[in-house]
Write a protein that holds these residues in place. Structure first.
Motif, PDB file in Angstrom:
ATOM      1  N   PHE A 295       0.826  -1.209   0.000  1.00  0.00           N
ATOM      2  CA  PHE A 295       0.000   0.000   0.000  1.00  0.00           C
ATOM      3  C   PHE A 295       0.860   1.258   0.000  1.00  0.00           C
ATOM      4  O   PHE A 295       0.611   2.202  -0.750  1.00  0.00           O
ATOM      5  N   GLN A 296       1.909   1.263   0.839  1.00  0.00           N
ATOM      6  CA  GLN A 296       2.716   2.473   0.998  1.00  0.00           C
ATOM      7  C   GLN A 296       3.696   2.675  -0.147  1.00  0.00           C
ATOM      8  O   GLN A 296       3.821   3.788  -0.672  1.00  0.00           O
ATOM      9  N   TYR A 297       4.410   1.635  -0.527  1.00  0.00           N
ATOM     10  CA  TYR A 297       5.437   1.769  -1.560  1.00  0.00           C
ATOM     11  C   TYR A 297       4.890   1.574  -2.979  1.00  0.00           C
ATOM     12  O   TYR A 297       5.426   2.148  -3.925  1.00  0.00           O
ATOM     13  N   GLY A 298       3.881   0.740  -3.108  1.00  0.00           N
ATOM     14  CA  GLY A 298       3.332   0.470  -4.428  1.00  0.00           C
ATOM     15  C   GLY A 298       2.049   1.212  -4.713  1.00  0.00           C
ATOM     16  O   GLY A 298       1.553   1.199  -5.837  1.00  0.00           O
ATOM     17  N   GLU A 299       1.497   1.858  -3.680  1.00  0.00           N
ATOM     18  CA  GLU A 299       0.199   2.545  -3.813  1.00  0.00           C
ATOM     19  C   GLU A 299      -0.828   1.607  -4.449  1.00  0.00           C
ATOM     20  O   GLU A 299      -1.593   1.990  -5.311  1.00  0.00           O
ATOM     21  N   GLU A 300      -0.788   0.362  -3.973  1.00  0.00           N
ATOM     22  CA  GLU A 300      -1.639  -0.706  -4.504  1.00  0.00           C
ATOM     23  C   GLU A 300      -2.939  -0.766  -3.703  1.00  0.00           C
ATOM     24  O   GLU A 300      -2.945  -1.050  -2.510  1.00  0.00           O
ATOM     25  N   ARG A 301      -4.050  -0.472  -4.374  1.00  0.00           N
ATOM     26  CA  ARG A 301      -5.326  -0.427  -3.655  1.00  0.00           C
ATOM     27  C   ARG A 301      -5.829  -1.814  -3.249  1.00  0.00           C
ATOM     28  O   ARG A 301      -6.707  -1.935  -2.389  1.00  0.00           O
ATOM     29  N   TYR A 302      -5.291  -2.853  -3.879  1.00  0.00           N
ATOM     30  CA  TYR A 302      -5.686  -4.211  -3.500  1.00  0.00           C
ATOM     31  C   TYR A 302      -4.633  -4.864  -2.606  1.00  0.00           C
ATOM     32  O   TYR A 302      -4.508  -6.087  -2.562  1.00  0.00           O
ATOM     33  N   ALA A 303      -3.901  -4.049  -1.870  1.00  0.00           N
ATOM     34  CA  ALA A 303      -2.833  -4.555  -1.009  1.00  0.00           C
ATOM     35  C   ALA A 303      -3.312  -5.613  -0.012  1.00  0.00           C
ATOM     36  O   ALA A 303      -2.644  -6.645   0.155  1.00  0.00           O
ATOM     37  N   PRO A 304      -4.435  -5.421   0.678  1.00  0.00           N
ATOM     38  CA  PRO A 304      -4.861  -6.454   1.636  1.00  0.00           C
ATOM     39  C   PRO A 304      -5.118  -7.809   0.966  1.00  0.00           C
ATOM     40  O   PRO A 304      -4.722  -8.856   1.498  1.00  0.00           O
ATOM     41  N   GLN A 305      -5.784  -7.782  -0.176  1.00  0.00           N
ATOM     42  CA  GLN A 305      -6.094  -9.033  -0.875  1.00  0.00           C
ATOM     43  C   GLN A 305      -4.822  -9.720  -1.384  1.00  0.00           C
ATOM     44  O   GLN A 305      -4.684 -10.948  -1.287  1.00  0.00           O
ATOM     45  N   ILE A 306      -3.881  -8.938  -1.909  1.00  0.00           N
ATOM     46  CA  ILE A 306      -2.641  -9.523  -2.442  1.00  0.00           C
ATOM     47  C   ILE A 306      -1.791 -10.085  -1.311  1.00  0.00           C
ATOM     48  O   ILE A 306      -1.248 -11.189  -1.418  1.00  0.00           O
ATOM     49  N   ALA A 307      -1.671  -9.349  -0.219  1.00  0.00           N
ATOM     50  CA  ALA A 307      -0.890  -9.840   0.918  1.00  0.00           C
ATOM     51  C   ALA A 307      -1.470 -11.143   1.458  1.00  0.00           C
ATOM     52  O   ALA A 307      -0.724 -12.089   1.766  1.00  0.00           O
ATOM     53  N   ALA A 308      -2.783 -11.208   1.556  1.00  0.00           N
ATOM     54  CA  ALA A 308      -3.427 -12.432   2.049  1.00  0.00           C
ATOM     55  C   ALA A 308      -3.191 -13.596   1.091  1.00  0.00           C
ATOM     56  O   ALA A 308      -2.938 -14.731   1.525  1.00  0.00           O
ATOM     57  N   ALA A 309      -3.248 -13.316  -0.208  1.00  0.00           N
ATOM     58  CA  ALA A 309      -3.038 -14.372  -1.201  1.00  0.00           C
ATOM     59  C   ALA A 309      -1.605 -14.895  -1.159  1.00  0.00           C
ATOM     60  O   ALA A 309      -1.366 -16.099  -1.324  1.00  0.00           O
ATOM     61  N   ILE A 310      -0.647 -14.000  -0.951  1.00  0.00           N
ATOM     62  CA  ILE A 310       0.755 -14.414  -0.838  1.00  0.00           C
ATOM     63  C   ILE A 310       0.934 -15.356   0.350  1.00  0.00           C
ATOM     64  O   ILE A 310       1.591 -16.393   0.246  1.00  0.00           O
ATOM     65  N   VAL A 311       0.342 -14.989   1.477  1.00  0.00           N
ATOM     66  CA  VAL A 311       0.492 -15.806   2.691  1.00  0.00           C
ATOM     67  C   VAL A 311      -0.171 -17.174   2.498  1.00  0.00           C
ATOM     68  O   VAL A 311       0.373 -18.204   2.924  1.00  0.00           O
TER      69      VAL A 311
END
Length: 312
Positions: free
Chosen positions: A153-169
């Motif tokens: 979210f902070q470095y990539g300004e990615e609005r789907y950051a929560p979903q992507i982080a959860a998918a990675i985990v």
């Protein structure tokens, strides 16, 4: 080695902004393909050019690219945020100009094996200096979900950051994410269909965020600016090219601080702090690439150049 033909971003504006003297001492803190360095070096007679890069491959290639001017060039394998230490180790009290072309360099992007590109399959690395530091694989497979969300979210300004982080985990719980295209697959799977139809590659912001984290890029820019301005000789110029809003905000804020004089409250009748500006801003607004340059080099599209001149 194929002949170097790449034209660096905002080349003419950088060279004009540095106001190069033939007998001056200059530092290119981000050597890369040596495009800016070549143009600085060719303008020197008795002067000296210090070329700095974290990437050993860039320094090795510079031996050929800067061959006609090597008697006035010094190559340094280091991070540009060590600018004060670099100059001290070289016995230089100050320089007459510095250039920093921030972000990942074209050779790093073009070399698929380095792991910077979301278009080529390679081990997840993304280190600008392959000899040290954490890799992208370590970030992706070991960092907590909340920290992944934060950097996306902070470095990539990615609005789907929560979903992507959860998918990675979720994915790494089954097996480690080892390659760039594996990560791209995870990112695609986490994003809604409408996002996949956007012009920008769906993994672009995620890769940018992880790369910034791996290389500690934003903190490096802050450290560089704190060291660079004091190391300029009077009348020396600092030129910084940024490629995304986070970098540009840091540069803009830091230079504005160095350009600010008195810090006394407005209701004080006279100045008691005694602070005077360290620099003047050569350009109040950033210099942008022309439409022609963007057409010739799409990577220049988001570039912004800010220049400051040392006053004392």
């Amino acid at each position: 080695m194929p002949e170097f033909t790449h034209r660096p971003v905002l080349l003419d504006a950088c060279i004009e902004g540095l106001n190069i003297r033939p007998d001056g001492t200059y530092l290119d803190g981000t050597l890369g393909r040596a495009g800016h360095s070549r143009e600085i070096a060719r303008r020197l007679t008795t002067g000296r050019l210090i070329c700095v890069d974290r990437d050993g491959a860039a320094l090795a290639a510079a031996q050929e690219r800067l061959a006609p001017w090597m008697e006035r060039v010094t190559l340094v394998h280091s991070n540009f945020d060590r600018v004060e230490e670099i100059l001290r180790e070289l016995g230089l009290p100050g320089v007459d100009g510095m250039l920093f072309d921030l972000g990942v360099s074209s050779p790093q992007l073009d070399d698929g094996s380095r792991g910077f590109s979301y278009l080529a399959d390679a081990p997840l690395d993304m280190r600008m200096d392959c000899s040290e530091g954490i890799t992208a694989a370590q970030v992706v497979n070991a960092w907590p979900q909340e920290e992944l969300r934060r950097i996306l979210f902070q470095y990539g300004e990615e609005r789907y950051a929560p979903q992507i982080a959860a998918a990675i985990v979720r994915r790494r719980a089954a097996r480690p994410i080892a390659t760039t295209l594996e990560l791209v697959e995870v990112v695609r799977g986490a994003m809604p269909a409408k996002a996949l139809k956007e012009k920008q590659h769906p993994a672009k912001r995620t890769f940018q965020a992880i790369r910034i984290a791996v290389n500690d890029e934003l903190a490096s820019v802050e450290r560089m600016l704190r060291g660079a301005v004091p190391a300029l000789n009077r009348g020396g110029r600092l030129a910084v090219i940024t490629f995304h809003s986070l970098e540009d905000r840091i540069v803009k804020t830091a230079l504005a601080g160095f350009a600010k004089g008195c810090t006394c409250p407005p209701d004080f009748p006279v100045c008691v702090c005694g602070k005077t500006p360290d620099v003047r801003l050569v350009n109040k607004k950033p210099i942008l690439p022309s439409p022609q340059e963007v057409a010739e080099n799409p990577r220049a599209r988001s570039a912004k150049l800010r220049i400051a001149e040392k006053l004392k």
